[in-house]
Enzyme design. Sequence first.
Site, PDB file in Angstrom:
ATOM      1  CB  CYS A   1     -29.534  21.464  13.809  1.00 54.45           C
ATOM      2  SG  CYS A   1     -29.497  23.203  13.305  1.00 54.45           S
TER       3      CYS A   1
ATOM      4  NE  ARG B   1     -21.102  21.373  -4.789  1.00 49.72           N
ATOM      5  CZ  ARG B   1     -21.811  21.792  -3.754  1.00 49.72           C
ATOM      6  NH1 ARG B   1     -22.727  22.734  -3.922  1.00 49.72           N
ATOM      7  NH2 ARG B   1     -21.612  21.298  -2.558  1.00 49.72           N
TER       8      ARG B   1
ATOM      9  CB  ALA C   1     -32.337  31.340  25.789  1.00 48.46           C
TER      10      ALA C   1
ATOM     11  CB  CYS D   1     -21.954  23.557  11.079  1.00 43.80           C
ATOM     12  SG  CYS D   1     -23.328  22.591  10.415  1.00 43.80           S
TER      13      CYS D   1
ATOM     14  CD  GLN E   1     -36.070  21.216  28.528  1.00 47.22           C
ATOM     15  OE1 GLN E   1     -36.604  20.121  28.520  1.00 47.22           O
ATOM     16  NE2 GLN E   1     -36.704  22.324  28.159  1.00 47.22           N
TER      17      GLN E   1
ATOM     18  CE1 TYR F   1     -31.687  22.584  -8.075  1.00 47.94           C
ATOM     19  CE2 TYR F   1     -29.451  22.194  -7.321  1.00 47.94           C
ATOM     20  CZ  TYR F   1     -30.764  22.540  -7.053  1.00 47.94           C
ATOM     21  OH  TYR F   1     -31.152  22.835  -5.766  1.00 47.94           O
TER      22      TYR F   1
ATOM     23  CB  CYS G   1     -26.866  29.813  11.486  1.00 48.37           C
ATOM     24  SG  CYS G   1     -25.793  28.504  12.149  1.00 48.37           S
TER      25      CYS G   1
ATOM     26  N   GLY H   1     -19.946  24.675   3.377  1.00 49.81           N
ATOM     27  CA  GLY H   1     -21.122  25.522   3.197  1.00 49.81           C
ATOM     28  C   GLY H   1     -21.703  25.916   4.535  1.00 49.81           C
ATOM     29  NE  ARG H   2     -24.672  21.258   6.200  1.00 50.31           N
ATOM     30  CZ  ARG H   2     -24.818  20.020   6.647  1.00 50.31           C
ATOM     31  NH1 ARG H   2     -25.744  19.741   7.538  1.00 50.31           N
ATOM     32  NH2 ARG H   2     -24.046  19.041   6.201  1.00 50.31           N
TER      33      ARG H   2
END
Length: 481
Positions: free
Chosen positions: A184, A60, A231, A181, A258, A12, A200, A157-158
């Site tokens: 992924c 940062r 699920a 986390c 799976q 940036y 997420c 963060g994640r």
Amino acid sequence: FDAVEIHGAHGYLVNQFMSPFSNKRIDQYGGTILNRARFALEIIANIRSKVGSDFPLIYRMSVNEFVEGGLTTEDSKVISMLLENAGIDLIHASNGVYASTETIIPPTAVGHAWSANISEELKKVVSIPVIAVGRINDPLIAESVLRSKQADMISMGRGSLADPHLPNKAQAGQFDDIIRCIGCLQGCIQRNAQQLPIKCLVNPMTGHESERQITPASREKKVFIIGGGIAGMEAAIVAAQRGHKVEIFEKNSRLGGQWVLAAIPPTKEELGSFTVWQVNQLNKLGVIVHLNTDLTLEMIRDNQPDSVIIATGASPFVPNIPGKELGHVLTANDILQGSAQAGKRVVVIGGGLVGSETAAHLANHGHDVSIIEMNSDIFVGTPSATKHYLMKDLQHHNVAILTNTQVKEIHSDAVVVDNNGQLQTLAAIDNVVMAIGSRPVSFSVEELEQHVSEIVTIGDAQKVRKAMEAVEEGYLAGLTL
């Protein structure tokens, strides 16, 4: 606010001035490190003049940009000294720019705390605290970095998207309750790149904190769930949290479906942490689990559940290719679950994520592997950083990738393919592995409707998609019963 952080990282504007990779100026803002740092130092002085001397300022930075001609760790050691002299109170040591985006938000293929040795280098030259960041998703790993004196603070963060309560759970010693986390990238950076709201995969609350609340149900229901994949387990967890009496019926000998297989390929083992968390929650909530059990209509008649959630998942799809019935033709599931062993030379049909990861799994175990994909590219739709490291793995193990190629016939020791209109024979093949995709495992809803008033179908049982949609549907099913 308690502090202000200047974002001088990741390509940036502030970083663009600082970096020789992007800054090609020849005036007082270009050329030397002092000149390239001038823009940032002027910003710091401007902010400091407005907030006073005792207000914390954080900077940062991308310590190492991992691009040719970019900032290196040695460059950034000098820059960190300039920042400290300018009045910065804390340095946040990140890495990478958009040309090396896989280092900014690294996927599960990258090791934990992979850049802690880089933040450690900054600590050698400054007296102000340094923050480490990058694949630190576990409080014990964070503690290890701190005790090793590689950093003074840890940024997650994640890890905070997956479980914003991680610090409180860690402080209370509730490590098994932390949703970790899994790297992924599907709900966070991939959706962000598509300009979609953040989600997420492992936490359906993320991005919906104000609209989704787990509240006690108005009355207790007896809930049967057919299928113990991610699920079905998510539905069970939420339903049980709301006060329902829940039972899961899983036809296999273990939970996870799976998703258990998804954690088998190299570098994907961390996916298993989500299954472990779900199973742990089921145990805590008193959900009854029946393994090696098919739920029958007779069982439903005898037990009279109020609600049934169908989460039967999906099974591999095998296309109608001549020779598909031959004994050496396997599915990716056969390979990943260890029910079949492949020979030396293997052809994987299908270059999606499952096919590519199965190919990597075989190649890492010494097999000679080829991938055949009818489209122009493999693992389309996969987050770019995940794709970067998977492709690197395939290339390292010399996996042959044939795109724009279609399988025409399978023989006992060869595969005939059509590559851009040209027939070609791949000879001396020991095994063919099908990884074309999956189809929903059906359940007779019509018969079920005669005995149960409330029926919900979720996840792959409804339509084959990604795990994030399956988990979210499980969550919402448990929420709406």
